[in-house]
Design a protein around this motif. Structure first.
Motif, PDB file in Angstrom:
ATOM      1  N   GLU A 184      24.699 -70.906   9.825  1.00  0.00           N
ATOM      2  CA  GLU A 184      23.879 -69.897  10.000  1.00  0.00           C
ATOM      3  C   GLU A 184      23.698 -68.845   8.944  1.00  0.00           C
ATOM      4  O   GLU A 184      24.455 -68.466   8.371  1.00  0.00           O
ATOM      5  CB  GLU A 184      24.407 -69.278  11.309  1.00  0.00           C
ATOM      6  CG  GLU A 184      23.713 -67.875  11.802  1.00  0.00           C
ATOM      7  CD  GLU A 184      22.510 -68.160  12.099  1.00  0.00           C
ATOM      8  OE1 GLU A 184      21.461 -67.430  11.694  1.00  0.00           O
ATOM      9  OE2 GLU A 184      22.071 -69.063  12.894  1.00  0.00           O
ATOM     10  N   PRO A 185      22.311 -68.796   8.705  1.00  0.00           N
ATOM     11  CA  PRO A 185      21.893 -67.724   7.423  1.00  0.00           C
ATOM     12  C   PRO A 185      21.353 -66.540   7.975  1.00  0.00           C
ATOM     13  O   PRO A 185      21.579 -65.816   7.123  1.00  0.00           O
ATOM     14  CB  PRO A 185      20.637 -68.772   6.741  1.00  0.00           C
ATOM     15  CG  PRO A 185      20.294 -69.425   7.923  1.00  0.00           C
ATOM     16  CD  PRO A 185      21.303 -69.536   8.751  1.00  0.00           C
ATOM     17  N   ASN A 186      20.994 -66.415   9.056  1.00  0.00           N
ATOM     18  CA  ASN A 186      20.391 -65.226   9.785  1.00  0.00           C
ATOM     19  C   ASN A 186      21.158 -64.172  10.411  1.00  0.00           C
ATOM     20  O   ASN A 186      21.188 -62.879  10.009  1.00  0.00           O
ATOM     21  CB  ASN A 186      18.976 -65.595  10.475  1.00  0.00           C
ATOM     22  CG  ASN A 186      18.146 -66.363   9.725  1.00  0.00           C
ATOM     23  OD1 ASN A 186      18.181 -66.076   8.334  1.00  0.00           O
ATOM     24  ND2 ASN A 186      17.242 -66.921  10.383  1.00  0.00           N
ATOM     25  N   ALA A 187      21.777 -64.774  11.591  1.00  0.00           N
ATOM     26  CA  ALA A 187      22.594 -63.775  12.329  1.00  0.00           C
ATOM     27  C   ALA A 187      23.929 -63.421  11.958  1.00  0.00           C
ATOM     28  O   ALA A 187      24.976 -63.859  12.512  1.00  0.00           O
ATOM     29  CB  ALA A 187      22.563 -64.666  13.695  1.00  0.00           C
ATOM     30  N   LEU A 188      23.880 -62.573  10.893  1.00  0.00           N
ATOM     31  CA  LEU A 188      25.146 -62.093  10.278  1.00  0.00           C
ATOM     32  C   LEU A 188      25.348 -60.564  10.816  1.00  0.00           C
ATOM     33  O   LEU A 188      24.594 -59.950  10.844  1.00  0.00           O
ATOM     34  CB  LEU A 188      25.074 -62.023   8.708  1.00  0.00           C
ATOM     35  CG  LEU A 188      24.903 -63.425   8.278  1.00  0.00           C
ATOM     36  CD1 LEU A 188      24.895 -62.923   6.646  1.00  0.00           C
ATOM     37  CD2 LEU A 188      25.998 -64.401   8.478  1.00  0.00           C
ATOM     38  N   VAL A 189      26.513 -60.378  11.497  1.00  0.00           N
ATOM     39  CA  VAL A 189      26.676 -59.146  12.070  1.00  0.00           C
ATOM     40  C   VAL A 189      28.263 -58.442  11.741  1.00  0.00           C
ATOM     41  O   VAL A 189      28.792 -59.212  10.854  1.00  0.00           O
ATOM     42  CB  VAL A 189      26.863 -59.365  13.569  1.00  0.00           C
ATOM     43  CG1 VAL A 189      25.508 -59.897  14.304  1.00  0.00           C
ATOM     44  CG2 VAL A 189      28.077 -60.377  13.956  1.00  0.00           C
ATOM     45  N   THR A 190      28.407 -57.313  11.827  1.00  0.00           N
ATOM     46  CA  THR A 190      29.653 -56.701  11.382  1.00  0.00           C
ATOM     47  C   THR A 190      30.254 -56.415  12.938  1.00  0.00           C
ATOM     48  O   THR A 190      29.746 -56.058  13.907  1.00  0.00           O
ATOM     49  CB  THR A 190      29.432 -55.206  11.033  1.00  0.00           C
ATOM     50  OG1 THR A 190      28.444 -55.534   9.776  1.00  0.00           O
ATOM     51  CG2 THR A 190      30.854 -54.646  10.775  1.00  0.00           C
ATOM     52  N   ILE A 191      31.642 -56.877  12.897  1.00  0.00           N
ATOM     53  CA  ILE A 191      32.486 -56.642  13.868  1.00  0.00           C
ATOM     54  C   ILE A 191      33.437 -55.523  13.876  1.00  0.00           C
ATOM     55  O   ILE A 191      33.885 -55.381  12.637  1.00  0.00           O
ATOM     56  CB  ILE A 191      33.276 -58.068  14.001  1.00  0.00           C
ATOM     57  CG1 ILE A 191      32.459 -59.150  14.247  1.00  0.00           C
ATOM     58  CG2 ILE A 191      34.379 -57.925  15.429  1.00  0.00           C
ATOM     59  CD1 ILE A 191      31.621 -59.016  15.509  1.00  0.00           C
TER      60      ILE A 191
END
Length: 997
Positions: A66-73
């Motif tokens: 996955e290249p797009n859906a990067l999030v901070t947890i």
């Protein structure tokens, strides 16, 4: 029911509702969801912004690519950025935030970057900000004006400043066979190896094994493929010689069949149970590795291909099959191979609507036709998607006739209504680990993919990793050539044959559709097809140059979806084939690894504390301890109201006046034994040791291979083939490594055995005019008179019943002896020496007094042997043998190393009565504000009780030629500037009368 959740199907548990938030907005999902599947089920299409242009981006894949859906947890009070939503298992209370946007994801000021157009193209940071500014700021570099803003804008997620409260573990494991990948091929390989009696570890990065078979809906021998996977997994779980590691990504393949893996032990729960690790890092050493890592789907490069709602067809199929999630209400599929047709049928079976299948091929096969019929559409062949509509969500696609042979578009473009576009540009085997293991990937023109390289280590490939396609018959029978040995000694690595992947890897050429608008190759870093062509025009045609100039493949996904399309575009621009353009070498990690996991338990103050046998005695008697390498040594024994300086002056004065005792247990001690021991020492030392008599010691000097000084110390000949080498405290480990290297690599024929015995001995140096008198009061079994124990002589005796070995040598310049005994006798012998010295007012002294004594005498330590000095620089060239070669002799006479203007050892005396300061520069100018060019620097200084002034050692241009001249000490950090005199480094007793007395 969520707007895009199917009423049935998938492996999620619809009876368990899970609550989570994304950007503060509450959502629900089900047990078994990933964050990505749950967001899609809730109709959330916008999940992030791209790095450079801040373009809206949605979920693109379903896995590690996955290249797009990067999030901070946000977890346990700590922010963890840049986590793919596709890899996050949903759990109650999960809090996730989007990244790289301000003030919000929907309304991001960063989108103004898109107005920059050509200014932000490939390599913009090398050009745009480099020119000077006109007007009032004329001459100022534009970069200097923009740097602060640019640096704040760079990056994706924001790291946290808080300490990570999570616990990490490190594990070492050994096995006969490591299987990487838990799909059908990997499971069958593991079972075959286990049945052969091998110790097996199987590592699967997903939460459960089965891979493609788990959600594809395929059947094997009339049995669901997921049932096959479950049965094999259950059998493996029941075997004692098999370890199953799920949620474990093997991320690095190193020499010696050593692999690194990360197990996400508790990432899928809201809070890590007390005492349990959040993640566990594995170092696995395997006899044979089975790489069953499968394949990743390639995208198609076309204008508008980054709009939220554009996804990989295989991902759409997985979301429908595993999570019961439809990508949209109307889905268009765009492809150049048959696998997209399986996705279309899966969408229809899940209750979704397929609006169209656009295929660049003019003709398709019967199987694809049947799947299209099942999906309820007639494929639009000989066409391509040339654009998309919509901003923050896809609202349509634009289709046009396309000739796949020429790459040309024709006719008029027409729109197709859709809110989901599933794309398949073929498949690329996951060969990253094989590439890391060594070797260059091989391009297969028939399969239109890079295949694994020729092996340099013991690995075996299986399934889609090899580009193999599967069949129900082969999978059912367990026989196929899909397991191929990559060992040149197959008899040692051979395993029973197993099945390949069930994934259908139909050949598909790498595809780019050229039209109006930006066509993205690397979604995360906003690298477009035009950027690749720009790199070509500007001469960055090498694959490695292309990567660095455009940042193609340098994002967190490491180019899993972008590398091959980027290479194809560069190859086309150069008019060559893809294999001629080459490929970048894959480097670890395959997927991101937290630094905390790499450190595991090794965090905080990890410096090991090495304590001498006398440590407790020192502390009990008021010593202030100081680090010395890895050891703790006494700095000084300061009395009540005494400063450290006052204490060491008192201690050093006592040594010069009468006698002192210092702990030297930390000196490195190496036993060198064997018939060739003397020959070996002649080669590693600059001077000769083969002529040394038994019972004598000699000062020795070692050079590095480049001719610079490495270490010094004394070596004692205890027998014809038995030597004890001493080294400096800090260099004990490096010297041991150096000697082992020499024996293992340079001279393996020499019969020599090395043993580090540093910790076996306690050592005390007794120094001063009364040193011999003290020994005469306590040593038995040997005399210590000048005839029995001359300078550099060795005797054996006892002190109060404890066996001791005594060598007469001096670091202080006084009459001195080093007394060695077994570590267990250290305190006993130390106290006996103190008792015997009581009539002479014997004084324990520490590192500061030891340093003062050695500076007065002009002896060198690590401050002077700093990796830049030669024997001549330190006036030790008399130790360079002219009768034999030795390590460093071939390079020590290079012109630069014998230049008269080199920095060489001198002494300096403070003329203003103030301390000198270690590291302070010496200059010829008397101007404090503009001191001029440095002619050298101070390496060590002290207050000399013998000279009653501050003195120091220094390395100065010209060395002896400056004796008797004056200079200035410039130390702006300490705000010190004063005049010094340059003198000989032998301040005290230059002829050595005291130590030879």
């Amino acid at each position: 029911m969520s707007p895009r959740r199917t009423s049935a199907g998938g492996s999620i548990d619809r009876t368990r509702t899970i609550r989570f938030t994304f950007d503060g907005e509450a959502h629900t999902g089900h047990a078994g969801d990933t964050l990505a599947s749950a967001l899609l089920a809730n109709g959330v299409s916008l999940v992030g912004r791209s790095f450079k242009y801040h373009r809206p981006r949605g979920v693109f894949s379903a896995g590690v690519d996955e290249p797009n859906a990067l999030v901070t947890i946000l977890r346990e009070g700590v922010r963890e950025p840049n986590i793919p939503a596709t890899q996050i298992e949903l759990h109650d209370g999960l809090r996730a935030e989007s990244q790289n946007r301000f003030p919000s994801l929907a309304w991001d000021f960063g989108t103004l970057n898109q107005l920059g157009g050509r200014l932000l193209g490939a390599g913009f940071y090398y050009k745009t900000f480099m020119g000077p500014v006109a007007g009032p700021l004329k001459g100022t570099r534009f970069w200097m004006m923009c740097e602060h803003v640019i640096r704040r804008a760079a990056g994706l997620g924001r790291a946290d400043y808080e300490a990570d409260p999570s616990r990490y573990e490190h594990m070492n494991a050994f096995c006969d066979v490591l299987v990487v990948g838990g799909g059908i091929a990997g499971l069958m390989a593991a079972e075959a190896a286990a049945k052969a009696g091998k110790r097996v570890i199987l590592a699967e990065q997903e939460k459960q094994t089965g891979g493609f078979a788990r959600w594809s809906g395929e059947t094997i021998d009339a049995k669901p493929a997921n049932a096959w996977a479950a049965e094999i997994t259950a059998r493996l779980a029941g075997l004692d010689n098999v370890r199953l590691l799920t949620r474990t990504a093997v991320w690095g393949y190193y020499d010696g069949n050593t692999l690194a893996a990360l197990e996400r032990v508790n990432d899928h729960v809201a809070r890590t149970p007390k005492g349990h690790p959040r993640q566990r890092h594995w170092t696995i050493r395997a006899g044979t590795v089975v790489l069953a890592t499968g394949a990743l789907e390639r995208p198609i490069v076309f204008p508008g291909n980054d709009c939220p709602g554009v996804m990989l067809a295989g991902a759409v199929r997985r979301y429908a099959g595993e999570f019961g999630v439809l990508p949209g209400e109307k889905t268009v599929l765009f492809t150049n191979n048959d696998s997209a047709y399986q996705a279309a049928a899966a969408i229809r079976r899940a209750g979704g609507h397929v609006a169209a299948i656009v295929d660049v091929r003019k003709q398709i096969g019967d199987e694809a036709t049947a799947l299209a019929t099942e999906a309820g559409v007639v494929p639009l062949t000989g066409h391509a998607i040339v654009g998309t509509k919509g901003g923050k969500a896809l609202s349509g696609a634009v289709v046009q006739a396309f000739d796949a042979d020429t790459g040309r578009l024709s006719g008029e473009a027409r729109p197709i209504d859709c809110d989901s576009l599933a794309v398949s540009g073929g498949w690329q085997p996951v060969i990253h680990l094989a590439s890391q293991a060594g070797g260059k990937p091989v391009w297969d023109a028939e399969k239109q993919a890079f295949l694994p390289p020729e092996p340099t280590q013991r690995w075996i490939g299986a399934g889609a990793f090899l580009g193999e396609t599967g069949s129900a018959e082969a999978l059912a029978s367990g026989r196929n050539a899909g397991l191929k040995s990559a060992d040149k000694r197959p008899s040692r690595a051979k395993l029973p044959e197993t099945a390949p992947s069930a994934l259908d890897l139909t050949p598909a050429p790498v595809l780019e559709i050229r039209g109006k608008g930006k066509a993205f190759v690397d979604f995360q870093h906003d690298v477009t097809a035009d950027d690749v062509r720009l790199a070509h025009r500007e001469g960055f045609v090498s694959v490695e140059h292309l990567k660095r100039y455009t940042t193609l493949g340098m994002a967190t996904d490491q180019g899993k979806t972008s590398n091959v399309p980027g290479l194809a575009i560069m190859a086309a621009a150069r008019g060559i084939e893809i294999p001629q353009a080459g490929t970048t070498r894959f480097r670890p990690p395959f997927s991101p690894v937290a630094i905390g996991a790499l450190a595991a338990e090794r965090y905080g103050d990890l410096k090991p504390e090495r304590l001498t046998p006398l440590h407790d005695w020192h502390e009990e008697h008021g010593a202030e301890m100081t680090p010395a390498g890895l050891w703790h040594r006494p700095l000084a024994y300061a009395g009540a109201g005494e400063t450290v300086e006052q204490a060491y002056i008192r201690e050093a004065s006592a040594v010069r006046r009468s006698v002192g005792l210092v702990d030297v247990s930390t000196l490195g001690k190496i036993a060198v034994k064997g018939p060739d021991a003397a020959t070996f020492l002649d080669r590693v030392y600059t001077n000769t040791f083969s002529t040394l008599r038994v019972g004598k010691a000699r000062y020795g000097l070692m050079l590095r291979e480049d001719g610079l000084v490495f270490d010094d110390g004394t070596t004692w000949r205890l027998g014809e083939t038995d030597f004890l080498m001493t080294t400096t405290t800090a260099n004990a480990g490096p010297v041991m490594q150096h000697l082992e290297y020499c024996l293992d690599i340079l001279w393996p024929d020499l019969k020599v055995h090395l043993t580090s015995v540093t910790d076996h001995w306690a050592g005390a140096a007794i120094a001063g005019p009364k040193a011999r008198a003290v020994l005469e009061r306590c040593v038995t079994g040997t005399g210590v008179d000048n005839e029995t124990l001359p300078f550099m002589g060795i005797v054996h005796g006892e002190i109060d019943g404890a066996p001791v070995m005594i060598c007469r040598l001096s670091f202080s310049g006084e009459l001195a002896y080093e007394v060695y005994c077994g570590a267990g006798h250290g305190v006993h012998v130390w106290e006996a020496l103190l008792e015997a010295g009581d009539p002479f007012c014997i004084t324990p002294y520490g590192m500061e007094a030891l340093g003062a004594l050695r500076i007065e005498k002009g002896h060198v330590t690590g401050a002077e042997i700093d990796g830049r000095t030669t024997a001549r620089d330190l006036y030790l060239d008399g130790m360079l043998s002219k009768k034999k070669p030795f390590i460093g002799s071939g390079l020590m006479d290079r012109p630069a190393l014998i230049d008269r203007n080199r920095l060489r050892l001198v002494g300096v005396v403070s003329l203003d009565g103030q301390p000198l300061g270690g590291g302070a520069h010496l200059v010829e100018s008397g101007n404090r504000d503009e001191p001029g060019e440095s002619i050298g620097h101070v390496t060590g200084y002290c207050y000399s009780p013998a000279l009653e002034k501050y003195i120091g050692l220094a390395l100065v241009k010209g060395g002896k030629t400056r004796h008797g001249t004056r200079a200035f000490l410039s130390d702006p950090l300490r705000k010190r500037f004063g005049q010094v005199e340059i003198v000989s480094h032998h301040f005290f007793d230059p002829d050595g009368e005291r130590m030879h007395g």
